[in-house]
Design a protein around this motif. Sequence first.
Motif, PDB file in Angstrom:
ATOM      1  N   VAL A 174      -0.315 -32.966  90.185  1.00 26.69           N
ATOM      2  CA  VAL A 174       0.589 -33.079  89.027  1.00 26.69           C
ATOM      3  C   VAL A 174       0.559 -34.513  88.503  1.00 26.69           C
ATOM      4  N   ASP A 175       0.708 -35.471  89.421  1.00 28.42           N
ATOM      5  CA  ASP A 175       0.761 -36.880  88.995  1.00 28.42           C
ATOM      6  C   ASP A 175      -0.546 -37.329  88.338  1.00 28.42           C
ATOM      7  N   LEU A 221      -0.528 -36.800  84.706  1.00 24.58           N
ATOM      8  CA  LEU A 221       0.696 -37.283  84.070  1.00 24.58           C
ATOM      9  C   LEU A 221       0.520 -37.622  82.589  1.00 24.58           C
ATOM     10  N   GLY A 248       1.571 -27.713  84.333  1.00 24.37           N
ATOM     11  CA  GLY A 248       1.404 -28.683  85.421  1.00 24.37           C
ATOM     12  C   GLY A 248       1.398 -27.986  86.768  1.00 24.37           C
ATOM     13  N   SER A 252      10.346 -36.272  83.123  1.00 21.82           N
ATOM     14  CA  SER A 252      10.376 -36.415  84.579  1.00 21.82           C
ATOM     15  C   SER A 252      10.931 -35.150  85.230  1.00 21.82           C
ATOM     16  N   LEU A 282       8.159 -32.632  85.410  1.00 23.95           N
ATOM     17  CA  LEU A 282       7.209 -32.926  86.490  1.00 23.95           C
ATOM     18  C   LEU A 282       7.755 -32.466  87.849  1.00 23.95           C
ATOM     19  N   LYS A 325       5.952 -29.589  90.207  1.00 23.79           N
ATOM     20  CA  LYS A 325       5.660 -29.708  91.641  1.00 23.79           C
ATOM     21  C   LYS A 325       6.377 -28.615  92.431  1.00 23.79           C
TER      22      LYS A 325
END
Length: 392
Positions: A15-16, A19, A106, A357, A360, A364
């Motif tokens: 995921v990161d 970004l 994501g 954020s 995200l 996850k």
Amino acid sequence: MSLAPEVATVIDRAVDSNLAELASLSGRIHANPELRFEEHKACAWLTEFLAARGHTVERNVAGLPTAFRARAGKGSPRVAILAEYDALPGVGHACGHNLIATGAIGAFVAAAQVVGSTGGEVVLLGTPAEEGGGGKITMIDAGVFADVDAAMMFHPFDRDLLAHTALASLWLTFDFKGKPSHAAIAPHAGKSALTACLDTFRLVDGQRVHFRDGVRVHGYVTNGGQAVNIIPERAACEFSVRALDGVELARVRGIVERCARGAALASDVEVSIGVRQGYKDMVNNMALARRFGAHTGALGRPARERDDRIGAGSTDMGDVSHVVPSIHPWLAIVDEGEALCHERRFAEAAGAPSGLSTALVAAKAMARTAVDYLADAELRAAVSAEWTARAR
Ligand SMILES: [Zn+2]
């Protein structure tokens, strides 16, 4: 048995590592709000993102030009992650569906990295027109969920909740037809359609003492007459009727229709009644929701299970939840009480770093939960047992 820590790490890193692209996607969709069934840009950007990462994307799923599907892994079990990306008239992305899309895509690309080792399949479904179009219902009817074992999405909110009520809903329209006459010269010769229309509201208000908890009935006049000096020949109104389940919904629908007929009788005018089915109530699979919660907790966002102090809307995810075990957790993008869905402040937050954020975290947690579902037979058994035992 929950996810191995090293698998969770791979998912979080995946995921990161996306970004910048996820932020760009979320920002572009937010800046280009598209109404139900017109989400062509969002659909193109999301499917380009997938194609660029080697995923095959099916377009025109269920005959809907802005629906899509991608698959990762092989065979069963199959878990679906749902994206929404439609906006609202006038207030743009005030429901934060750009974040729902970002979180879902994501989650999918991250889960795709590990699904080879678990077996089974993760399916990403792009579902148009949640705001009044019911894209998911068309997809259910086309058999899109026939091979899906469980489904999940997340929704932005003002607090973190694993589950929340979504009301069963329908729309009623009432068209009244009276007899026009000169409102000053010959008021006695007319029959007012508007009087019947307004009386419907008064009669419905009188019946509210008989509504069960959770019922919502709200309406507006869509046609109030033709001219000030004519006794209105035509008048019309529309009501949204909502309830905690389909049984109470049907009962209240009967009451509201009775009020319109009673009002028509009193004014000696005709009424024709139209019904448009809305969405079903949400059946939250708590076994799956609690697993999602374990992951958001590990990611620093411990969520409450429920909070009945806050009101509920309706969603076509409710319909999905009657077809396969489903979750629709809510994650905050504003402070509690600061703003709610469909408000301008909420639209701002959906385009702000706090919104991203949260998307995200959702990505996850959904990827971890999806992979858990494929890898953990005990979790699947608990989800199934709850599904089988549900009281409906
Ligand atoms: Zn929404």
